[in-house]
Design an enzyme around this catalytic site. Structure first.
Site, short mmCIF file in Angstrom:
data_model
loop_
_atom_site.label_atom_id
_atom_site.label_comp_id
_atom_site.label_asym_id
_atom_site.label_seq_id
_atom_site.Cartn_x
_atom_site.Cartn_y
_atom_site.Cartn_z
N ASP A 181 -34.00 29.73 -22.13
CA ASP A 181 -34.35 30.00 -23.53
C ASP A 181 -33.48 29.10 -24.39
O ASP A 181 -33.04 28.06 -23.90
CB ASP A 181 -34.20 31.50 -23.85
N HIS A 204 -34.96 26.06 -24.56
CA HIS A 204 -35.86 26.01 -25.72
C HIS A 204 -35.23 25.26 -26.88
O HIS A 204 -35.69 25.38 -28.01
CB HIS A 204 -36.28 27.43 -26.15
#
Ligand SMILES: *[C@@H]1O[C@H](CO)[C@@H](O)[C@H](O)[C@H]1NC(C)=O
Ligand SMILES: *[C@@H]1O[C@H](CO)[C@@H](O)[C@H](O)[C@H]1NC(C)=O
Ligand SMILES: *[C@@H]1O[C@H](CO)[C@@H](O)[C@H](O)[C@H]1NC(C)=O
Ligand SMILES: *[C@@H]1O[C@H](CO)[C@@H](O)[C@H](O)[C@H]1NC(C)=O
Ligand SMILES: *[C@@H]1O[C@H](CO)[C@@H](O)[C@H](O)[C@H]1NC(C)=O
Ligand SMILES: *[C@@H]1O[C@H](CO)[C@@H](O)[C@H](O)[C@H]1NC(C)=O
Ligand SMILES: *[C@@H]1O[C@H](CO)[C@@H](O)[C@H](O)[C@H]1NC(C)=O
Ligand SMILES: *[C@@H]1O[C@H](CO)[C@@H](O)[C@H](O)[C@H]1NC(C)=O
Ligand SMILES: *[C@@H]1O[C@H](CO)[C@@H](O)[C@H](O)[C@H]1NC(C)=O
Ligand SMILES: *[C@@H]1O[C@H](CO)[C@@H](O)[C@H](O)[C@H]1NC(C)=O
Ligand SMILES: *[C@@H]1O[C@H](CO)[C@@H](O)[C@H](O)[C@H]1NC(C)=O
Ligand SMILES: *[C@@H]1O[C@H](CO)[C@@H](O)[C@H](O)[C@H]1NC(C)=O
Length: 403
Positions: free
Chosen positions: A225, A248
């Site tokens: 993430d 991310h």
């Protein structure tokens, strides 16, 4: 008076019948240097870890020992502590226990194993925080509302240095800095690897919330993430020399999510970032639509990003957290101002290498783009909407659409 003391293995074995060993003279009080090893035999090491940190000014956990952390660690309000973690803290994946007893954080409904707070704290030593995330990621497949604990939360902490630490397999975010000031992380190695088909989701490297003066540098992150995420009220932050893989991206936000809240992200610099196999590179994301919050993102610089195989190398998204109709009627009330994307190079996965999508009605002001060297597998597409761009890369963009 501070005295250092190194225990021989024999001394540790002799002293291991005690809760922990005091390494200096008997009444050394708050200057004590102690050594703590695991009790073994399936025992929970949390209680004596907690009392050792309370009692000792410096606590060494030797490299051969793994403390079994089975109950939550409330280590708040500390003063002048040095945790010399050479060994491992392993957070026992007792899902029912932590679901009921993890420390809760109402913001984005999080829980954590460990709150560490107070002033003048050092955590170093080359050791490991093992979140034992595999059980959690697997359990998440069958229970999507399962709350998974953040490994370490700096909670109301000032003047903290976390250095030379490895962190593996966090069930959720690896680090939360909550209401902190003057916090430094250096030389941290983060690694989340799943051995099942379940991804290590939500394993952000760092989330910063209501905190000021935070530095994160010289670290390697492999996760699933955000590499680093600046949540509401992150100010005066420098993030530098990071090698992020599989993440991310470096993300501001999402901001402006909660009605009645005002979110500030100001004076943030992310520089010298290697971003590989990622969903995003440099990203700012804010909510639009009815019944959301408001805020300001001001003086944020993304500089020297080297990106490779990144889906969206540069992103402003002030439109996607709702549909187009609602966005036109209710533009984001999180305003962006003095934003710099500078020296961004590398390759994207798809055609769109840069997408700067602002809400209508002048929500983005003074957005600067300079020295872009980005390529894509197909013709390179730079898109923007509702924004006037400044800088030598502005010419790469067609006239921004107005909605
Ligand atoms: C850790 O402690 C818990 C509670 O005492 C125990 O159930 C568990 O087996 C221990 N784990 C290890 C690896 O010793
Ligand atoms: C942690 O311990 C302190 C001191 O005992 C206490 O005041 C505080 O309420 C505890 N925090 C939590 C979240 O339990
Ligand atoms: C799913 O996780 C939630 C939150 O941790 C918990 O309250 C609930 O009991 C779990 N559901 C099942 C079926 O285990
Ligand atoms: C910030 O914290 C460090 C310890 O990590 C300390 O040496 C330094 O003096 C602090 N800076 C300020 C301005 O308090
Ligand atoms: C980097 O991320 C990719 C994609 O998630 C993964 O396959 C690879 O093993 C990672 N590399 C390292 C060094 O962790
Ligand atoms: C952020 O700081 C501002 C100014 O101090 C405050 O009004 C606001 O409530 C804070 N927002 C959050 C989410 O804490
Ligand atoms: C941002 O930095 C400027 C210049 O140092 C300073 O004046 C301002 O107070 C800072 N903003 C915040 C929210 O700390
Ligand atoms: C912008 O933020 C950086 C830190 O990220 C700070 O050094 C600089 O002083 C700030 N500039 C202004 C004009 O506030
Ligand atoms: C918004 O979502 C659409 C559809 O998923 C996507 O094509 C577009 O790139 C997104 N825009 C931004 C700014 O993220
Ligand atoms: C768009 O979002 C608004 C507010 O969230 C919602 O009321 C509306 O039904 C949505 N419209 C469509 C076409 O999805
Ligand atoms: C980064 O950008 C600045 C200003 O746009 C430029 O002066 C500088 O040479 C660039 N640095 C590198 C290493 O490309
Ligand atoms: C762009 O600049 C023009 C001219 O100053 C101004 O009329 C327009 O409102 C600006 N657009 C945005 C999206 O800020």
């Amino acid at each position: 008076m501070r005295s250092t003391f190194s225990l021989s293995l024999l001394a540790i074995q002799v002293l291991s019948s005690l809760q922990f060993s005091l390494g200096s003279h008997e009444n050394s009080g708050h200057d004590a240097h102690c050594t703590l090893i695991a009790k073994g035999n399936g025992a929970d090491d949390s209680p004596h870890f907690l009392s050792a940190v309370q009692t000792c000014s410096k606590l060494t956990i030797p490299s051969f020992t793994t403390l079994n952390i089975s109950t939550r660690l409330n280590m708040t309000g500390l003063r002048d502590k040095h945790i010399d973690l050479q060994g491992t803290l392993r957070f026992n994946p007792d899902i029912p226990y932590w679901s009921g007893n993890g420390f809760p954080f109402p913001f984005q409904t999080q829980i954590t194993f460990w709150i560490l707070g107070g002033t003048n704290i050092v955590l170093d030593g080359g050791g490991t925080l093992d979140g034992a995330g595999q059980d959690w990621w697997d359990a998440f497949t069958t229970n999507s509302s399962l709350l998974r604990p953040i490994t370490m939360t700096l909670f109301q902490a000032t003047d903290v240095l976390v250095e030379n630490i490895k962190m593996i397999n966090s069930p959720e975010w690896f680090n939360l800095v909550n209401e902190g000031k003057n916090i430094t992380y250096r030389n941290i190695q983060i690694n989340a690897v799943s051995t099942s088909t379940q991804r290590p989701s939500n394993t952000d490297g760092w989330d910063i919330y209501r905190s000021d003066q935070v530095r994160i540098s010289d670290s390697i992150i492999n996760n699933g993430d955000d590499c680093v995420s600046f949540k509401p009220n992150s100010t005066n932050i420098i993030v530098s020399n990071l090698d992020c893989n599989g993440s991310h991206g470096i993300s501001v936000g999402s901001l402006g999510q909660f009605p009645g809240m005002f979110d500030i992200v100001e004076n943030v610099t992310a520089t010298n970032i290697k971003m590989t196999n990622a969903e995003n590179g440099a990203r700012i994301k804010a909510w639009a639509g009815p019944n959301v919050g408001s805020g300001i993102v001001k003086n944020v610089t993304f500089d020297m990003f080297m990106e490779s195989n990144v889906e969206n190398p540069v992103v402003i998204d002030q439109v996607n957290m709702t549909n187009a109709t609602a966005c036109a009627a209710f533009p984001s009330n999180t305003f962006l101002q003095d934003i710099w994307f500078t020296n961004i190079s590398g390759t994207s996965r798809g055609a769109t290498v840069v997408n700067l999508a602002c809400s209508p009605d002048g929500r983005c002001l003074d957005i600067n783009v300079n020295n872009f060297k980005l390529s894509a597998p197909s013709p390179v597409d730079f898109t923007c909407q509702n924004v006037n761009l400044t800088g030598n890369a502005a010419a790469l963009f067609p006239t921004c659409t107005v909605t």
